[in-house]
Design an enzyme around this catalytic site. Structure first.
Site, short mmCIF file in Angstrom:
data_model
loop_
_atom_site.label_atom_id
_atom_site.label_comp_id
_atom_site.label_asym_id
_atom_site.label_seq_id
_atom_site.Cartn_x
_atom_site.Cartn_y
_atom_site.Cartn_z
CE LYS A 12 81.63 25.25 -26.85
NZ LYS A 12 82.27 24.21 -26.28
N GLY A 13 80.22 21.80 -29.28
CA GLY A 13 79.36 21.07 -28.58
C GLY A 13 77.74 21.66 -28.32
CG LEU A 67 80.15 20.84 -22.85
CD1 LEU A 67 79.34 19.53 -22.65
CD2 LEU A 67 80.54 20.63 -24.46
CG ASN A 96 81.19 17.67 -30.42
OD1 ASN A 96 80.56 18.25 -29.27
ND2 ASN A 96 82.32 16.94 -30.65
CG ASN A 144 82.23 15.55 -25.83
OD1 ASN A 144 83.08 14.59 -25.30
ND2 ASN A 144 82.05 16.66 -25.58
CB CYS A 160 79.69 15.79 -20.88
SG CYS A 160 78.98 14.92 -22.22
N GLY A 195 96.69 21.03 -27.40
CA GLY A 195 97.80 21.58 -28.15
C GLY A 195 99.03 20.91 -28.35
N GLY A 226 92.46 22.13 -33.70
CA GLY A 226 91.88 22.83 -32.78
C GLY A 226 92.89 24.16 -32.54
C1 LIG Z 1 88.36 26.04 -25.98
C2 LIG Z 1 88.09 24.51 -26.37
C3 LIG Z 1 86.73 24.19 -26.66
C4 LIG Z 1 86.61 22.92 -26.80
N1 LIG Z 1 85.31 22.53 -26.80
C5 LIG Z 1 84.81 21.09 -27.25
C6 LIG Z 1 83.47 20.65 -27.29
O1 LIG Z 1 82.54 21.39 -27.30
N2 LIG Z 1 83.20 19.44 -27.68
C7 LIG Z 1 84.36 18.32 -27.92
O2 LIG Z 1 84.21 17.45 -28.25
N3 LIG Z 1 85.57 18.78 -27.69
C8 LIG Z 1 85.79 20.16 -27.50
N4 LIG Z 1 87.34 20.35 -27.41
C9 LIG Z 1 88.36 19.59 -27.76
C10 LIG Z 1 88.91 19.72 -29.16
O3 LIG Z 1 87.79 19.57 -29.98
C11 LIG Z 1 89.82 18.76 -29.53
O4 LIG Z 1 89.59 17.38 -28.98
C12 LIG Z 1 91.15 19.00 -28.39
O5 LIG Z 1 91.51 20.58 -28.23
C13 LIG Z 1 92.35 18.28 -29.03
O6 LIG Z 1 92.88 19.18 -30.21
P1 LIG Z 1 93.86 20.20 -30.54
O7 LIG Z 1 95.16 19.87 -29.60
O8 LIG Z 1 94.16 20.25 -31.89
O9 LIG Z 1 93.29 21.49 -29.83
C14 LIG Z 1 87.64 21.86 -27.02
C15 LIG Z 1 88.83 22.30 -27.02
C16 LIG Z 1 89.17 23.49 -26.72
C17 LIG Z 1 90.86 24.09 -26.74
#
Ligand SMILES: Cc1cc2nc3c(=O)[nH]c(=O)nc-3n(C[C@H](O)[C@H](O)[C@H](O)COP(=O)(O)O)c2cc1C
Length: 302
Positions: free
Chosen positions: A33-34, A61, A87, A117, A120, A211, A265
């Protein structure tokens, strides 16, 4: 690979699964996670809402900060023998450098790479996201690179936001700054309105869409970078495909568009065996087509 923010930072979220050992074995790497320099409380609730083909999130975050991450989470990841990508997020260019320096000074050599990332808000420059500012991206990547201790091999990945007109502009800036690889894509901006309150559902109005709904967008951005950036085309700067991947077929599509690896994710929230089944399916497909992942990368470009 896990996609950042969807599977915690310690492996605990995988360990509670019924088939946790198989899941760890199916993963090629773990992305945390970030992590930020200081702890962050995140955004007020609600933080997630389902859409027809995806998820909107506004976590903000939330995390315990780099010191507690190093003390409490990173040591737990060690047991699984997976490469660990951390991340990282920050509010200023200098803070990205300071954060990376702090991490790599005390990680006991456990961190394989950093995934920057850049999505932000750029608070110092007035709230615009860093991700749309090519000059800032190049500086951030350089600041992170500079923080790598001499003699250490640390892979620097830049994770780009899809909320831009031409993804190749920030991608080229990341490469100019010294990024070893690109992660494409983070979430897309989206809004949901609450019919009862007649107000936006999220306190910050917009949230991040992920998604299945975003898969064609992610594919398009991987395609563009592979087609238009020579360093991506010749695999010198590999692309990690992300966005709506839920099956091995999705992964193969991303590879044929130009991705050398994929992250999952949102699918994992609804389907805990996703990594196990994807690995099985991919292996069968590779055997049936007598090909390797390397053969598939960029195949659709001809
Ligand atoms: C609940 C949630 C929290 C996320 N937190 C971060 C994060 O902390 N840092 C980051 O770079 N991306 C974060 N993302 C983005 C995911 O890593 C990913 O790039 C995005 O959800 C697209 O992939 P997916 O469709 O497989 O979920 C988050 C996504 C979700 C759904």
């Amino acid at each position: 690979m896990t996609a950042s923010g969807t599977s915690g930072s310690s492996g605990d979220e995988v360990r509670v699964l019924r088939r946790s050992d198989e899941t760890f074995a199916a993963l090629g790497a773990f992305v945390t996670k970030g992590v930020t320099l200081h702890p962050r409380k995140g955004n007020p609730e609600p933080r997630v809402i389902e859409t027809h083909a995806g998820l909107l999130n506004s976590i903000g975050l939330q995390n315990k900060g780099v010191d507690r991450f190093l003390r409490e989470d990173l040591p737990k990841l060690r047991h699984h023998g997976l490469p660990v990508y951390v991340n990282i997020s920050a509010n200023s260019i200098e803070d990205y450098g300071t954060l990376a320096e702090k991490l790599l000074a005390a990680d006991d050599g456990q961190v394989t790479g950093l995934e920057i990332n850049v999505s932000c808000p750029n608070i110092k420059e007035g709230g615009v996201s860093f991700g749309v500012d090519a000059v800032a991206i190049e500086k951030i990547v350089k600041a992170v690179r500079k923080s790598i201790p001499r003699g250490r091999q640390v892979t620097v990945i830049t994770k780009l936001t899809p909320n831009v007109t031409d993804i190749t502009v920030p991608a080229k800036a990341a490469i100019a700054g010294g990024s070893d690889a690109l992660s494409l894509i983070n979430t897309l901006r989206g809004v949901a309105i609450n019919l009862r309150s007649q107000k936006p559902y999220f306190a910050n109005v917009s949230a991040g869409l992920s998604g299945p709904a975003v898969k064609p967008v992610g594919l398009c951005m991987v395609w563009d970078c592979f087609a238009k950036i020579p360093e991506c085309r010749n695999r010198q700067v590999p692309i990690l495909g992300i966005g709506g991947i839920s099956t091995w077929q999705d992964a193969v599509e991303y590879m044929m568009a130009g991705a050398s690896a994929v992250q999952v994710g949102t699918a994992w929230f609804v389907y805990p065996d996703v990594f196990i089944d994807m690995k099985k399916g991919l292996e069968k497909y590779l055997a049936a087509t007598k090909s390797s992942v390397r053969d598939l990368v960029g195949k659709a470009h001809g």
